[in-house]
Design an enzyme around this catalytic site. Structure first.
Site, PDB file in Angstrom:
ATOM      1  N   TYR A   1       0.815  -1.221   0.000  1.00 50.71           N
ATOM      2  CA  TYR A   1       0.000   0.000   0.000  1.00 50.71           C
ATOM      3  C   TYR A   1       0.846   1.267   0.000  1.00 50.71           C
ATOM      4  O   TYR A   1       0.333   2.358   0.151  1.00 50.71           O
ATOM      5  CB  TYR A   1      -0.944   0.019   1.212  1.00 50.71           C
ATOM      6  CG  TYR A   1      -1.985  -1.082   1.246  1.00 50.71           C
ATOM      7  CD1 TYR A   1      -2.018  -2.080   0.286  1.00 50.71           C
ATOM      8  CD2 TYR A   1      -2.955  -1.113   2.239  1.00 50.71           C
ATOM      9  CE1 TYR A   1      -2.978  -3.087   0.332  1.00 50.71           C
ATOM     10  CE2 TYR A   1      -3.918  -2.107   2.291  1.00 50.71           C
ATOM     11  CZ  TYR A   1      -3.918  -3.103   1.330  1.00 50.71           C
ATOM     12  OH  TYR A   1      -4.869  -4.083   1.373  1.00 50.71           O
TER      13      TYR A   1
ATOM     14  N   LYS B   1       4.371 -14.167   5.084  1.00 54.90           N
ATOM     15  CA  LYS B   1       4.378 -15.156   3.995  1.00 54.90           C
ATOM     16  C   LYS B   1       5.833 -15.367   3.609  1.00 54.90           C
ATOM     17  O   LYS B   1       6.242 -15.214   2.447  1.00 54.90           O
ATOM     18  CB  LYS B   1       3.520 -14.615   2.833  1.00 54.90           C
ATOM     19  CG  LYS B   1       3.268 -15.601   1.726  1.00 54.90           C
ATOM     20  CD  LYS B   1       2.265 -16.681   2.087  1.00 54.90           C
ATOM     21  CE  LYS B   1       2.149 -17.685   0.955  1.00 54.90           C
ATOM     22  NZ  LYS B   1       1.458 -18.925   1.343  1.00 54.90           N
TER      23      LYS B   1
ATOM     24  N   ASP C   1      -1.811 -17.612   5.214  1.00 53.91           N
ATOM     25  CA  ASP C   1      -2.880 -18.528   4.781  1.00 53.91           C
ATOM     26  C   ASP C   1      -3.337 -19.399   5.954  1.00 53.91           C
ATOM     27  O   ASP C   1      -4.534 -19.602   6.181  1.00 53.91           O
ATOM     28  CB  ASP C   1      -2.461 -19.360   3.568  1.00 53.91           C
ATOM     29  CG  ASP C   1      -1.002 -19.792   3.601  1.00 53.91           C
ATOM     30  OD1 ASP C   1      -0.270 -19.370   4.513  1.00 53.91           O
ATOM     31  OD2 ASP C   1      -0.595 -20.569   2.724  1.00 53.91           O
TER      32      ASP C   1
ATOM     33  N   ASP D   1      -5.223  -5.863   6.766  1.00 50.71           N
ATOM     34  CA  ASP D   1      -6.451  -5.354   6.160  1.00 50.71           C
ATOM     35  C   ASP D   1      -7.420  -6.520   5.910  1.00 50.71           C
ATOM     36  O   ASP D   1      -8.592  -6.490   6.305  1.00 50.71           O
ATOM     37  CB  ASP D   1      -6.056  -4.664   4.841  1.00 50.71           C
ATOM     38  CG  ASP D   1      -7.209  -3.937   4.180  1.00 50.71           C
ATOM     39  OD1 ASP D   1      -8.282  -3.851   4.796  1.00 50.71           O
ATOM     40  OD2 ASP D   1      -7.034  -3.454   3.049  1.00 50.71           O
TER      41      ASP D   1
ATOM     42  N   ASP E   1     -11.326  -8.019   8.232  1.00 50.79           N
ATOM     43  CA  ASP E   1     -12.712  -8.302   7.847  1.00 50.79           C
ATOM     44  C   ASP E   1     -13.087  -9.733   8.221  1.00 50.79           C
ATOM     45  O   ASP E   1     -14.216 -10.015   8.622  1.00 50.79           O
ATOM     46  CB  ASP E   1     -12.921  -8.073   6.337  1.00 50.79           C
ATOM     47  CG  ASP E   1     -13.207  -6.609   6.023  1.00 50.79           C
ATOM     48  OD1 ASP E   1     -12.597  -5.747   6.680  1.00 50.79           O
ATOM     49  OD2 ASP E   1     -14.033  -6.327   5.128  1.00 50.79           O
TER      50      ASP E   1
HETATM   51  P1  ATP Z   1     -17.291   0.037   0.583  1.00 50.96           P
HETATM   52  O1  ATP Z   1     -17.380   0.070  -0.920  1.00 50.96           O
HETATM   53  O2  ATP Z   1     -17.353   1.394   1.176  1.00 50.96           O
HETATM   54  O3  ATP Z   1     -16.136  -0.787   1.098  1.00 50.96           O
HETATM   55  P2  ATP Z   1     -18.952  -2.293   1.052  1.00 50.96           P
HETATM   56  O4  ATP Z   1     -20.447  -2.479   1.222  1.00 50.96           O
HETATM   57  O5  ATP Z   1     -18.295  -2.965  -0.090  1.00 50.96           O
HETATM   58  O6  ATP Z   1     -18.641  -0.716   1.055  1.00 50.96           O
HETATM   59  P3  ATP Z   1     -18.610  -2.543   3.811  1.00 50.96           P
HETATM   60  O7  ATP Z   1     -19.213  -1.204   3.949  1.00 50.96           O
HETATM   61  O8  ATP Z   1     -17.417  -2.838   4.634  1.00 50.96           O
HETATM   62  O9  ATP Z   1     -18.215  -2.819   2.323  1.00 50.96           O
HETATM   63  O10 ATP Z   1     -19.764  -3.578   4.097  1.00 50.96           O
HETATM   64  C1  ATP Z   1     -19.623  -4.983   3.901  1.00 50.96           C
HETATM   65  C2  ATP Z   1     -20.910  -5.626   4.398  1.00 50.96           C
HETATM   66  O11 ATP Z   1     -21.070  -5.394   5.805  1.00 50.96           O
HETATM   67  C3  ATP Z   1     -22.165  -5.061   3.749  1.00 50.96           C
HETATM   68  O12 ATP Z   1     -23.074  -6.122   3.583  1.00 50.96           O
HETATM   69  C4  ATP Z   1     -22.713  -4.076   4.748  1.00 50.96           C
HETATM   70  O13 ATP Z   1     -24.089  -3.919   4.666  1.00 50.96           O
HETATM   71  C5  ATP Z   1     -22.284  -4.690   6.085  1.00 50.96           C
HETATM   72  N1  ATP Z   1     -21.965  -3.618   7.046  1.00 50.96           N
HETATM   73  C6  ATP Z   1     -20.875  -2.841   7.039  1.00 50.96           C
HETATM   74  N2  ATP Z   1     -20.925  -1.940   8.022  1.00 50.96           N
HETATM   75  C7  ATP Z   1     -22.071  -2.147   8.684  1.00 50.96           C
HETATM   76  C8  ATP Z   1     -22.709  -1.516   9.803  1.00 50.96           C
HETATM   77  N3  ATP Z   1     -22.133  -0.494  10.463  1.00 50.96           N
HETATM   78  N4  ATP Z   1     -23.906  -1.981  10.211  1.00 50.96           N
HETATM   79  C9  ATP Z   1     -24.476  -2.992   9.580  1.00 50.96           C
HETATM   80  N5  ATP Z   1     -23.935  -3.645   8.521  1.00 50.96           N
HETATM   81  C10 ATP Z   1     -22.742  -3.221   8.061  1.00 50.96           C
END
Ligand code: ATP
Length: 338
Positions: free
Chosen positions: A123, A168, A200, A224, A228
């Protein structure tokens, strides 16, 4: 008086940031400290309006504030948060993940922190993209690795004294360097048990045995991605707050993105609130301010009580509470504590 610059961000950002600001004002009033907010517009909407994702004026407001509270930004993340991490030298990204009794998840008893190097790796932005090739350089320096390793080891000393170095090294020589520098720093912390894991396998173990982790020390990109995954393990991205910390500056934001398809009142504001709680902890420690530290502690207790009892849950957790109702419940919980 604490001057907090605010990036509202995009999607659900403006709503959850506004609710969190209200909560901070409530805490300031109740615990005897004062806070003033300075708008620092940045993100997709600002780029559409002004042509710049992070206008100069916003950057100056952030640089002259005591801390920055940031909501999620969408497509312009690279120009906003990746840029700010490097410009403000926010080298440590701290991301705690915990399970709560009232939050449905794959596991119970998970309590781990990802400590992610925040300024280098793939990054760093050393890139060359042409018609027939694309190159992104993976940059790891001794200085950045030493300081992130120290953050992880110090944190482990205050927790269960265990650090897992994620890398890695079997494929990429830069990660051999990362691992070896981390191990050198770890020699100064004989009380901490240090092990290492390929990324992994770490991704796999995080699903099968998340209780086995205490502090996960990672280079930028792996941290990062694993963040998630860790959020999924504890139930939702909606409860994962994070801190970006350097020597001088601190910026606090949720791990999640803008959730563009979500109605803002259906979002879970907990991640943004926990980011604010980390901001209070950081400010309180920096200024040795007991009132701010107590506010952070009680805020954490209130969130824990709500999520453990599952009394007021937002839709991502199977409940029906709106974001604003959840924040009102947090305030009531705090009022009952004192
Ligand atoms: P971005 O393009 O900004 O990364 P995204 O939707 O691809 O948006 P996130 O916003 O991280 O990625 O969301 C991933 C999933 O988690 C989605 O289904 C979203 O609805 C859910 N989510 C994320 N944040 C919340 C929150 N604060 N409350 C409820 N659900 C959430």
């Amino acid at each position: 008086m604490y001057r907090v610059s605010v990036i509202e961000g995009d999607g659900i950002g403006p709503h959850i940031v506004s609710l969190t600001r209200g909560l901070l004002e409530y805490l300031a009033d109740r615990y005897g400290f004062s806070v003033s907010f300075v708008e620092a517009p940045a993100g997709d909407r600002v780029k559409e309006e002004t042509g710049e994702a992070l206008p100069r004026d916003s950057l100056e407001k952030i640089l002259s504030s005591d801390a920055c509270l940031k909501g999620p930004v969408g497509e312009t993340a690279r120009d906003v948060i990746v840029f700010l991490r490097q410009r403000l030298d926010l080298f440590a990204n701290i991301r705690p993940f915990k399970t709560y009794q009232g939050v449905k998840s794959m596991w119970s008893g998970v309590d781990l922190v990802i400590v992610r190097e925040n300024t280098e790796d793939l990054y760093r932005g050393v890139e060359d993209v042409g018609h027939d090739h694309a190159v992104s350089m993976l940059v790891i320096t001794r200085r950045s690795t030493e300081r992130i390793a120290r953050v992880a080891l110090e944190m482990a000393m205050r927790r269960r004294k265990k650090v897992t170095i994620i890398h890695k090294a079997n494929v990429v020589r830069s990660y051999v360097f990362f691992r070896d520098v981390c191990l050198e720093v770890a020699r100064g912390y004989p009380d901490v048990s240090v092990d290492e894991m390929y990324v992994d396998n770490a991704a796999y173990q995080l699903i099968l045995n998340p209780q086995g982790f205490d502090v996960m020390l990672t280079p930028n990109m792996f941290g990062d991605i694993l963040s998630d995954e860790a959020a999924g393990v504890v139930g939702t991205l909606g409860i994962a707050g994070s801190a970006n910390i350097g020597e001088r500056y601190g910026l606090f934001e949720p791990v999640h993105g803008t959730a563009p398809t979500l109605e803002p009142e259906n979002a879970n504001p907990t991640a943004q609130i926990l980011a604010a709680k980390m901001m209070l902890d950081w400010l309180g420690q920096k200024k040795n301010d007991k009132n701010v530290l107590k506010a952070a502690e009680d805020l954490d207790k209130a969130i824990t009580t709500l999520l453990d009892t599952g009394k007021t849950l937002t839709p991502d957790l199977g409940g029906a509470a709106k974001a604003s109702q959840f924040v009102e419940a947090v305030k009531r919980e705090i009022a009952e504590q004192r």
